[in-house]
Motif scaffolding. Structure first.
Motif, PDB file in Angstrom:
ATOM      1  N   GLU A   1       0.815  -1.002   0.152  1.00 43.46           N
ATOM      2  CA  GLU A   1       0.258   0.266   0.054  1.00 43.46           C
ATOM      3  C   GLU A   1       0.559   1.575   0.142  1.00 43.46           C
ATOM      4  N   PHE A   2       0.749   2.064  -1.102  1.00 44.67           N
ATOM      5  CA  PHE A   2       1.501   3.337  -0.931  1.00 44.67           C
ATOM      6  C   PHE A   2       0.923   4.667   0.594  1.00 44.67           C
ATOM      7  N   GLU A   3       2.077   4.477   0.830  1.00 44.66           N
ATOM      8  CA  GLU A   3       2.323   4.962   2.087  1.00 44.66           C
ATOM      9  C   GLU A   3       3.005   6.409   2.279  1.00 44.66           C
ATOM     10  N   HIS A   4       3.109   6.978   2.324  1.00 40.69           N
ATOM     11  CA  HIS A   4       3.866   8.108   3.297  1.00 40.69           C
ATOM     12  C   HIS A   4       3.356   9.792   3.991  1.00 40.69           C
ATOM     13  N   ILE A   5       4.165   9.498   5.247  1.00 44.07           N
ATOM     14  CA  ILE A   5       3.770  10.420   6.143  1.00 44.07           C
ATOM     15  C   ILE A   5       4.509  11.659   5.536  1.00 44.07           C
ATOM     16  N   SER A   6       2.938  12.546   5.510  1.00 45.59           N
ATOM     17  CA  SER A   6       3.524  14.233   4.787  1.00 45.59           C
ATOM     18  C   SER A   6       4.092  14.905   5.597  1.00 45.59           C
ATOM     19  N   VAL A   7       5.338  15.180   5.842  1.00 49.96           N
ATOM     20  CA  VAL A   7       6.272  16.578   6.503  1.00 49.96           C
ATOM     21  C   VAL A   7       5.833  17.963   6.392  1.00 49.96           C
ATOM     22  N   LEU A   8       6.211  18.305   7.381  1.00 46.70           N
ATOM     23  CA  LEU A   8       5.525  20.101   7.599  1.00 46.70           C
ATOM     24  C   LEU A   8       3.802  20.456   6.885  1.00 46.70           C
ATOM     25  N   PRO A   9       2.789  19.098   7.060  1.00 43.60           N
ATOM     26  CA  PRO A   9       1.782  19.733   6.713  1.00 43.60           C
ATOM     27  C   PRO A   9       1.117  20.929   7.116  1.00 43.60           C
TER      28      PRO A   9
ATOM     29  N   THR B   1       4.036  17.681  -6.727  1.00 44.18           N
ATOM     30  CA  THR B   1       4.818  16.287  -6.529  1.00 44.18           C
ATOM     31  C   THR B   1       3.767  15.158  -6.128  1.00 44.18           C
ATOM     32  N   LEU B   2       2.821  15.129  -6.072  1.00 45.57           N
ATOM     33  CA  LEU B   2       1.289  14.279  -5.310  1.00 45.57           C
ATOM     34  C   LEU B   2       1.501  13.320  -4.828  1.00 45.57           C
ATOM     35  N   GLY B   3       2.399  12.214  -5.408  1.00 44.41           N
ATOM     36  CA  GLY B   3       2.209  10.790  -4.076  1.00 44.41           C
ATOM     37  C   GLY B   3       1.016  10.932  -4.026  1.00 44.41           C
ATOM     38  N   GLY B   4       1.724  10.355  -2.200  1.00 45.24           N
ATOM     39  CA  GLY B   4       0.094   9.484  -2.206  1.00 45.24           C
ATOM     40  C   GLY B   4      -0.967  10.533  -1.705  1.00 45.24           C
ATOM     41  N   ALA B   5      -0.864  12.179  -2.360  1.00 52.39           N
ATOM     42  CA  ALA B   5      -2.049  12.761  -1.728  1.00 52.39           C
ATOM     43  C   ALA B   5      -2.355  13.441  -0.548  1.00 52.39           C
ATOM     44  N   GLY B   6      -1.333  13.241   0.502  1.00 53.00           N
ATOM     45  CA  GLY B   6      -1.156  13.755   1.328  1.00 53.00           C
ATOM     46  C   GLY B   6      -0.879  15.056   1.932  1.00 53.00           C
TER      47      GLY B   6
END
Length: 311
Positions: free
Chosen positions: A2-10, A29-34
């Motif tokens: 599963e695509f998981e990514h913790i967004s930095v400085l949200p 840089t959409l990534g997992g849309a965090g």
């Protein structure tokens, strides 16, 4: 996986973008849309979110995650170096905010077969766009010693760049270097044992960073793309950039400084004759993660957020 990514400085990103409910925002840089999901939940039905990413897995994950929001959403499979073309294709001239979250995602690092990580043995790859033909294999096996030394020293700021390049060239005379495990072993042997014992980080970290940057041309496209983004900002619109190493941050800082500068006449001239106007104003200094965030997400430790506003 599963695509998981913790967004930095949200929170800092959302505050910095100063989101207008009916505005148009581009996550380059959409990534997992965090970050994008936080932008989308603040947009009305008249608002518009555009997400750009070159990773198919990110596109799939983001499409699913953003499906719940009411604003208009366009997700584009592309590299942000083609930002001008993306906006033209969508018939959009001006937007209210751009976000760039640079570097590699947690998902890409953790998915062993992508070859980004020195912690997993996998084929040498490191392509953010899996449809691209050029990979880490090409860099490691085809670049000559001088070029390897250059990218290790320039993009990785590696003290032992020359020696590591020599060891790589010597190894591949016998057979190609095909896996991350082989490369890590070569790097370990190239760095003197006494140095490795004193070092706190993984000996291959800087080399892998350098190769990844080279494969994806991460630095070469930044300055021009920042100028493109600013040219497409509405007055009062903002650009936010998260960097993760000194080279990215230096390029961002210098690009912002250049675009924030007014007169560029030589200092000896009594009056301005260039009529050069500043395009942006800087919104404070670089923002770093809180101690709490760094404790929760170790990958945020090197992050810096820079924000500028269009005049």
């Amino acid at each position: 996986m599963e695509f998981e990514h913790i967004s930095v400085l949200p929170n800092e990103v959302i505050e910095g973008l100063n989101i207008k409910p009916d505005g148009i925002y581009v996550d380059c840089t959409l990534g997992g849309a965090g970050h994008s999901s936080r932008i989308a939940e603040r947009l009305s039905e008249k608002g518009h979110l555009i997400g750009i990413d070159q990773d198919d897995d990110a596109i799939k994950a983001a499409t699913q995650r953003l499906s719940q929001y009411k604003c208009k959403i366009d997700i584009v499979h592309s590299n942000f170096k083609d930002l001008e073309q993306v906006l033209n294709d969508l018939n959009i001239e001006f937007v209210d905010g751009f976000l760039f979250d640079l570097g590699v995602s947690s998902y890409q690092l953790d998915e062993a077969e992508r070859g980004f990580s020195y912690m997993h043995d996998a084929e040498l790859d490191m392509r953010m766009d899996t449809t691209a033909k050029f990979s880490a294999y090409n860099v490691v096996n085809e670049y000559d010693e001088e070029k390897l030394n250059y990218i290790f020293k320039t993009y990785g700021e590696e003290r032992w760049a020359k020696r590591i390049a020599q060891f790589i060239v010597q190894y591949r005379r016998e057979k190609p270097i095909e896996t991350t495990g082989q490369l890590v072993d070569i790097i370990r042997r190239a760095i003197p044992a006494a140095v490795r014992k004193k070092a706190t980080g993984h000996p291959a970290k800087r080399i892998f960073q350098a190769i990844r940057i080279e494969v994806n041309n991460e630095l070469g496209i930044l300055e021009e793309t920042f100028h493109t983004a600013v040219n497409h900002l509405n007055s009062g619109g903002r650009i936010a950039v998260i960097t993760f190493h000194s080279l990215e941050d230096r390029i961002t800082k210098n690009a912002f400084k250049e675009m924030a500068r007014g007169c560029i006449c030589p200092p000896h001239l009594p009056i301005c004759v260039c009529h050069h106007k500043a395009q942006i104003k800087l919104c404070g200094k670089a923002i770093k993660p809180s101690m709490e965030e760094m404790e929760k997400n170790s990958r945020s430790k090197s992050a810096k957020l820079r924000i500028a506003e269009r005049l």
